[in-house]
Design a protein around this motif. Structure first.
Motif, PDB file in Angstrom:
ATOM      1  N   VAL A 188       1.979 -14.986  -6.942  1.00  0.00           N
ATOM      2  CA  VAL A 188       1.750 -13.885  -7.880  1.00  0.00           C
ATOM      3  C   VAL A 188       2.397 -12.605  -7.376  1.00  0.00           C
ATOM      4  O   VAL A 188       2.664 -12.444  -6.177  1.00  0.00           O
ATOM      5  CB  VAL A 188       0.239 -13.637  -8.098  1.00  0.00           C
ATOM      6  CG1 VAL A 188      -0.461 -14.873  -8.620  1.00  0.00           C
ATOM      7  CG2 VAL A 188      -0.438 -13.137  -6.820  1.00  0.00           C
ATOM      8  N   TYR A 189       2.643 -11.706  -8.323  1.00  0.00           N
ATOM      9  CA  TYR A 189       2.815 -10.296  -8.010  1.00  0.00           C
ATOM     10  C   TYR A 189       1.417  -9.688  -8.062  1.00  0.00           C
ATOM     11  O   TYR A 189       0.661  -9.936  -9.009  1.00  0.00           O
ATOM     12  CB  TYR A 189       3.700  -9.610  -9.040  1.00  0.00           C
ATOM     13  CG  TYR A 189       5.156 -10.006  -9.000  1.00  0.00           C
ATOM     14  CD1 TYR A 189       6.010  -9.501  -8.028  1.00  0.00           C
ATOM     15  CD2 TYR A 189       5.692 -10.877  -9.962  1.00  0.00           C
ATOM     16  CE1 TYR A 189       7.355  -9.848  -7.998  1.00  0.00           C
ATOM     17  CE2 TYR A 189       7.030 -11.237  -9.938  1.00  0.00           C
ATOM     18  CZ  TYR A 189       7.859 -10.719  -8.953  1.00  0.00           C
ATOM     19  OH  TYR A 189       9.193 -11.071  -8.921  1.00  0.00           O
ATOM     20  N   ALA A 190       1.047  -8.902  -7.059  1.00  0.00           N
ATOM     21  CA  ALA A 190      -0.330  -8.420  -6.963  1.00  0.00           C
ATOM     22  C   ALA A 190      -0.379  -6.902  -6.871  1.00  0.00           C
ATOM     23  O   ALA A 190       0.163  -6.307  -5.936  1.00  0.00           O
ATOM     24  CB  ALA A 190      -1.020  -9.039  -5.750  1.00  0.00           C
ATOM     25  N   LEU A 191      -1.036  -6.294  -7.824  1.00  0.00           N
ATOM     26  CA  LEU A 191      -1.262  -4.854  -7.809  1.00  0.00           C
ATOM     27  C   LEU A 191      -2.186  -4.482  -6.647  1.00  0.00           C
ATOM     28  O   LEU A 191      -3.145  -5.206  -6.346  1.00  0.00           O
ATOM     29  CB  LEU A 191      -1.894  -4.430  -9.132  1.00  0.00           C
ATOM     30  CG  LEU A 191      -2.142  -2.942  -9.350  1.00  0.00           C
ATOM     31  CD1 LEU A 191      -0.826  -2.195  -9.495  1.00  0.00           C
ATOM     32  CD2 LEU A 191      -3.009  -2.729 -10.597  1.00  0.00           C
ATOM     33  N   ASP A 192      -1.889  -3.367  -5.997  1.00  0.00           N
ATOM     34  CA  ASP A 192      -2.706  -2.803  -4.913  1.00  0.00           C
ATOM     35  C   ASP A 192      -2.679  -3.624  -3.628  1.00  0.00           C
ATOM     36  O   ASP A 192      -3.484  -3.382  -2.719  1.00  0.00           O
ATOM     37  CB  ASP A 192      -4.171  -2.615  -5.356  1.00  0.00           C
ATOM     38  CG  ASP A 192      -4.306  -1.602  -6.485  1.00  0.00           C
ATOM     39  OD1 ASP A 192      -3.411  -0.742  -6.615  1.00  0.00           O
ATOM     40  OD2 ASP A 192      -5.300  -1.677  -7.239  1.00  0.00           O
ATOM     41  N   LEU A 193      -1.769  -4.581  -3.518  1.00  0.00           N
ATOM     42  CA  LEU A 193      -1.617  -5.305  -2.258  1.00  0.00           C
ATOM     43  C   LEU A 193      -0.871  -4.419  -1.269  1.00  0.00           C
ATOM     44  O   LEU A 193       0.160  -3.828  -1.599  1.00  0.00           O
ATOM     45  CB  LEU A 193      -0.824  -6.595  -2.491  1.00  0.00           C
ATOM     46  CG  LEU A 193      -0.642  -7.516  -1.283  1.00  0.00           C
ATOM     47  CD1 LEU A 193      -1.980  -8.092  -0.847  1.00  0.00           C
ATOM     48  CD2 LEU A 193       0.351  -8.632  -1.617  1.00  0.00           C
ATOM     49  N   ASP A 194      -1.394  -4.303  -0.059  1.00  0.00           N
ATOM     50  CA  ASP A 194      -0.805  -3.404   0.940  1.00  0.00           C
ATOM     51  C   ASP A 194      -0.632  -4.154   2.263  1.00  0.00           C
ATOM     52  O   ASP A 194      -1.615  -4.563   2.885  1.00  0.00           O
ATOM     53  CB  ASP A 194      -1.702  -2.188   1.139  1.00  0.00           C
ATOM     54  CG  ASP A 194      -1.091  -1.148   2.060  1.00  0.00           C
ATOM     55  OD1 ASP A 194       0.152  -1.129   2.206  1.00  0.00           O
ATOM     56  OD2 ASP A 194      -1.855  -0.341   2.627  1.00  0.00           O
ATOM     57  N   PRO A 195       0.635  -4.347   2.710  1.00  0.00           N
ATOM     58  CA  PRO A 195       1.878  -3.900   2.077  1.00  0.00           C
ATOM     59  C   PRO A 195       2.265  -4.813   0.923  1.00  0.00           C
ATOM     60  O   PRO A 195       1.893  -5.993   0.915  1.00  0.00           O
ATOM     61  CB  PRO A 195       2.898  -3.998   3.218  1.00  0.00           C
ATOM     62  CG  PRO A 195       2.382  -5.098   4.077  1.00  0.00           C
ATOM     63  CD  PRO A 195       0.893  -4.984   4.022  1.00  0.00           C
ATOM     64  N   VAL A 221      -7.913  -9.482  -8.773  1.00  0.00           N
ATOM     65  CA  VAL A 221      -7.366 -10.512  -9.663  1.00  0.00           C
ATOM     66  C   VAL A 221      -6.899  -9.900 -10.979  1.00  0.00           C
ATOM     67  O   VAL A 221      -5.914 -10.352 -11.575  1.00  0.00           O
ATOM     68  CB  VAL A 221      -8.427 -11.610  -9.898  1.00  0.00           C
ATOM     69  CG1 VAL A 221      -7.987 -12.569 -10.991  1.00  0.00           C
ATOM     70  CG2 VAL A 221      -8.681 -12.379  -8.604  1.00  0.00           C
ATOM     71  N   GLU A 222      -7.577  -8.849 -11.435  1.00  0.00           N
ATOM     72  CA  GLU A 222      -7.214  -8.228 -12.715  1.00  0.00           C
ATOM     73  C   GLU A 222      -5.761  -7.747 -12.737  1.00  0.00           C
ATOM     74  O   GLU A 222      -5.152  -7.659 -13.806  1.00  0.00           O
ATOM     75  CB  GLU A 222      -8.125  -7.037 -13.009  1.00  0.00           C
ATOM     76  CG  GLU A 222      -9.601  -7.382 -13.126  1.00  0.00           C
ATOM     77  CD  GLU A 222     -10.344  -7.235 -11.811  1.00  0.00           C
ATOM     78  OE1 GLU A 222     -11.486  -6.730 -11.851  1.00  0.00           O
ATOM     79  OE2 GLU A 222      -9.798  -7.618 -10.762  1.00  0.00           O
ATOM     80  N   GLY A 223      -5.215  -7.411 -11.579  1.00  0.00           N
ATOM     81  CA  GLY A 223      -3.862  -6.874 -11.518  1.00  0.00           C
ATOM     82  C   GLY A 223      -2.812  -7.872 -11.085  1.00  0.00           C
ATOM     83  O   GLY A 223      -1.708  -7.478 -10.690  1.00  0.00           O
ATOM     84  N   MET A 224      -3.113  -9.162 -11.162  1.00  0.00           N
ATOM     85  CA  MET A 224      -2.161 -10.179 -10.710  1.00  0.00           C
ATOM     86  C   MET A 224      -1.327 -10.733 -11.857  1.00  0.00           C
ATOM     87  O   MET A 224      -1.813 -10.921 -12.973  1.00  0.00           O
ATOM     88  CB  MET A 224      -2.905 -11.320 -10.009  1.00  0.00           C
ATOM     89  CG  MET A 224      -3.513 -10.887  -8.689  1.00  0.00           C
ATOM     90  SD  MET A 224      -4.321 -12.235  -7.806  1.00  0.00           S
ATOM     91  CE  MET A 224      -4.982 -11.305  -6.405  1.00  0.00           C
ATOM     92  N   VAL A 225      -0.059 -10.994 -11.550  1.00  0.00           N
ATOM     93  CA  VAL A 225       0.885 -11.580 -12.501  1.00  0.00           C
ATOM     94  C   VAL A 225       1.359 -12.903 -11.902  1.00  0.00           C
ATOM     95  O   VAL A 225       1.994 -12.925 -10.853  1.00  0.00           O
ATOM     96  CB  VAL A 225       2.079 -10.645 -12.750  1.00  0.00           C
ATOM     97  CG1 VAL A 225       3.122 -11.319 -13.629  1.00  0.00           C
ATOM     98  CG2 VAL A 225       1.602  -9.333 -13.382  1.00  0.00           C
ATOM     99  N   ARG A 226       1.045 -14.002 -12.575  1.00  0.00           N
ATOM    100  CA  ARG A 226       1.363 -15.327 -12.056  1.00  0.00           C
ATOM    101  C   ARG A 226       2.863 -15.617 -12.168  1.00  0.00           C
ATOM    102  O   ARG A 226       3.501 -15.342 -13.172  1.00  0.00           O
ATOM    103  CB  ARG A 226       0.585 -16.392 -12.808  1.00  0.00           C
ATOM    104  CG  ARG A 226       0.793 -17.819 -12.277  1.00  0.00           C
ATOM    105  CD  ARG A 226       0.182 -18.876 -13.157  1.00  0.00           C
ATOM    106  NE  ARG A 226      -1.255 -18.700 -13.325  1.00  0.00           N
ATOM    107  CZ  ARG A 226      -1.816 -18.186 -14.400  1.00  0.00           C
ATOM    108  NH1 ARG A 226      -1.062 -17.770 -15.409  1.00  0.00           N
ATOM    109  NH2 ARG A 226      -3.118 -18.074 -14.478  1.00  0.00           N
TER     110      ARG A 226
END
Length: 257
Positions: A188-195, A221-226
């Motif tokens: 996934v692309y994950a929002l708020d993942l750091d780094p 999970v709400e900000g994930m793009v599969r």
């Protein structure tokens, strides 16, 4: 939620190299691609779309190559794992779900069966067992970059109690399968993942549906793009090549639109 994602990759390929590239988000009912663009070297590319909406590019490249993707994706209100949900009997599972009960290269669920059933079998229904597994991993496994290598499997992570997202995901999958809960890996692309980076998470099948969960608890999970989903990390790599190559740079960005 509307999410903007981008991947900028630069690699050095030594000689003619066959490449399988999976950096485009899947086209599926739970996420709509509003706009997107690809940056690829000027060579012939074959584009494939699986029934699940997973998209794959195949080509042959050489030398120093730039690869890129940008897109705006609407994942709506991604459904979260519910508070409860039954485990399906094997006889009731759809045919395409059955393979996710079995051991795979990085998820030797058979070797963890005794521990999983002794520790989690009395937790409750399917969702309760999944959450008990996730809680155990959060309590007993440390997120430590460099603690594992590409060949590390769930059994080794269970022993060392350290790893990165793919290791957390493999261990969660192996334990869930050992409990007769179908489970698979998703990139996934994950929002708020750091780094920011490509991220690996787990999908579990309970209550007649697939649900995304993050064993690392590093991103919502709400900000994930599969991007892709399959048995384990061997099947969902963002790039697979038939010969070695060198990373020059790799930049992933994810933000709210």
């Amino acid at each position: 939620m509307i999410v903007q994602v981008s991947a900028a990759l630069e690699y050095e390929f030594f000689g003619s190299t066959q490449v399988v590239l999976e950096i485009q988000p899947a086209t599926s009912p739970d996420q709509v691609i509003r706009e997107e663009s690809l940056t690829l070297p000027d060579v012939p590319w074959r584009s494939d779309v699986a029934p699940s909406g997973r998209r794959r590019l195949r080509g042959v490249v050489s030398g120093r190559v730039s690869l890129g993707y940008t897109g705006t994706i609407d994942n709506g209100s991604r459904a979260l794992l519910p508070a409860s949900g039954r485990m399906e009997a094997w006889s009731d599972l759809p045919d395409d779900v059955m393979p996710y009960l079995l051991p795979s290269r990085f998820c030797p669920s058979d070797s963890l069966s005794r521990f999983a059933n002794r520790t989690f079998a009395e937790a409750g229904d399917g969702v309760a067992r999944v959450m008990a597994v996730m809680d155990w991993i959060a309590e007993h496994v440390d997120y430590v970059p460099g603690a594992s290598v590409a060949q590390t499997g769930a059994d080794e992570t269970f022993t060392t109690r350290a790893g990165v997202c793919r290791d957390f995901t493999h261990l969660a999958i192996a334990l869930c399968r050992a409990l007769n809960i179908p489970a698979r890996a998703a990139s996934v692309y994950a929002l708020d993942l750091d780094p920011p980076d490509f991220h690996a998470v787990t999908e579990v099948y309970v209550g007649g549906a697939w649900w995304m969960v993050d064993p690392t608890r590093l991103a919502p999970v709400e900000g994930m793009v599969r991007i892709a989903e399959d048995r384990d990390a061997a099947d969902i790599a963002f790039m697979t090549t038939d010969r070695p190559c060198t990373v020059i740079s790799q930049t992933i960005t994810v933000s709210r639109a």
